[in-house]
Design an enzyme around this catalytic site. Structure first.
Site, PDB file in Angstrom:
ATOM      1  N   SER A   1      22.369 -46.386  -0.132  1.00  0.00           N
ATOM      2  CA  SER A   1      21.943 -46.653   1.245  1.00  0.00           C
ATOM      3  C   SER A   1      21.208 -47.975   1.424  1.00  0.00           C
ATOM      4  CB  SER A   1      21.069 -45.502   1.757  1.00  0.00           C
ATOM      5  OG  SER A   1      21.861 -44.362   1.995  1.00  0.00           O
TER       6      SER A   1
ATOM      7  N   LYS B   1      22.823 -50.283   3.883  1.00  0.00           N
ATOM      8  CA  LYS B   1      22.666 -50.233   5.344  1.00  0.00           C
ATOM      9  C   LYS B   1      22.076 -51.522   5.902  1.00  0.00           C
ATOM     10  CE  LYS B   1      22.333 -45.203   5.966  1.00  0.00           C
ATOM     11  NZ  LYS B   1      22.817 -44.740   4.663  1.00  0.00           N
TER      12      LYS B   1
ATOM     13  N   TYR C   1      17.382 -39.683  10.435  1.00  0.00           N
ATOM     14  CA  TYR C   1      18.249 -40.429   9.521  1.00  0.00           C
ATOM     15  C   TYR C   1      19.660 -39.865   9.562  1.00  0.00           C
ATOM     16  CZ  TYR C   1      19.420 -43.064   5.297  1.00  0.00           C
ATOM     17  OH  TYR C   1      19.972 -43.938   4.403  1.00  0.00           O
TER      18      TYR C   1
ATOM     19  N   ASN D   1      23.610 -41.013   8.252  1.00  0.00           N
ATOM     20  CA  ASN D   1      24.540 -41.950   7.628  1.00  0.00           C
ATOM     21  C   ASN D   1      25.660 -42.354   8.580  1.00  0.00           C
ATOM     22  OD1 ASN D   1      23.842 -42.266   4.604  1.00  0.00           O
ATOM     23  ND2 ASN D   1      23.626 -40.075   4.947  1.00  0.00           N
TER      24      ASN D   1
ATOM     25  N   HIS E   1      13.922 -49.724   1.412  1.00  0.00           N
ATOM     26  CA  HIS E   1      14.909 -48.667   1.607  1.00  0.00           C
ATOM     27  C   HIS E   1      15.269 -48.067   0.260  1.00  0.00           C
ATOM     28  CE1 HIS E   1      18.052 -46.437   3.664  1.00  0.00           C
ATOM     29  NE2 HIS E   1      17.713 -47.026   4.796  1.00  0.00           N
TER      30      HIS E   1
END
Length: 247
Positions: free
Chosen positions: A10, A13, A101, A103, A236
């Site tokens: 992640s 992102k 959150y 995805n 992150h």
């Protein structure tokens, strides 16, 4: 010795959002393309910024896949992921009201970027973000069953032992960037070089975000925003079966 690449998961992102901001002065230019991706959604759709800030209210599509019978070792193609997102009728909350959150927000962003430009996501990411940032070997490895550089993640414990973690998800936008330590160090150098430029890409990504009521949000442009010992920090985490990483 050749540097080995591992999934950044992640952490990808923030690079998706960097690509979005690099390509479009106003990301809301992509908003007219979103209804086609969420055809069953009832009520106001999230803005492009709300996707980037995890304020869309959309349920996480990997969680939804489990509810529909997916297993960790099962294959989930890019098309299946997109089809799953398209089933959404509503969200946890009205867009912009809260943080959750998801995805799928970033998978949608990747699809919007491709549809707006007519180009492959991996090519754009390499040309406009990874190579300009001086990340020599970083690439998009969307298919998690492909063990790039022979790198294998393991899971287990001391009692049962450790076994190779099996996964066959195809994901990009929300994850997928494969990078070595040298690549990630180059990313930090890239950030540091423009730290004093208010109009620089990373400072644009680090700009604060707010909710609809004007209160400060903890997340923006694919980055968490926190305070540590009185200092503003961005960061992150990332995870895939057999892998854990944090930037």
């Amino acid at each position: 010795t050749k540097a080995r690449r591992m999934p950044s998961c992640s952490i990808s992102k923030q690079m998706t959002c960097a690509l979005l901001l690099d390509l479009f002065d106003d990301p809301e230019e992509l908003a007219p393309l979103l209804p086609d991706l969420l055809p069953r959604f009832e009520g106001p759709l999230p803005s492009i910024a709300q996707l980037c800030h995890n304020q869309s209210g959309l349920r996480d599509y990997w969680a939804v896949s489990v509810l529909q019978g997916a297993v960790p070792e099962g294959r989930c193609s890019a098309a299946q992921g997109l089809a799953l997102l398209a089933t959404a009728r509503d969200g946890h909350f009205a867009p912009g009201a809260h943080y959750s959150y998801s995805n799928g927000n970033f998978r949608l962003l990747a699809e919007l970027i491709m549809r707006a430009t007519g180009r492959d996501f991996d090519t754009l990411l390499s040309e406009r973000i990874l190579r300009p940032a001086g990340m020599p070997t970083a690439c998009l490895g969307a298919d998690t069953s492909a063990r790039i550089d022979g790198v294998t993640g393991y899971e287990g414990n001391d009692e049962v032992g450790f076994l190779p973690a099996e996964t066959a998800i195809t994901w990009f936008g929300d994850a997928g960037v494969m990078a070595s330590l040298d690549d990630m160090l180059a990313w930090e150098v890239f950030i540091d070089a423009t730290r004093d430029d208010p109009g620089g890409l990373y400072n644009r990504m680090s700009a604060p975000a707010t909710f609809r009521d004007g209160t400060r949000a903890p997340y923006a442009w694919g980055l968490r925003q926190d305070q540590v010992a009185g200092h503003a920090v961005t960061g992150h985490g990332g995870a895939l079966r057999g892998f854990r990483c944090n930037r």
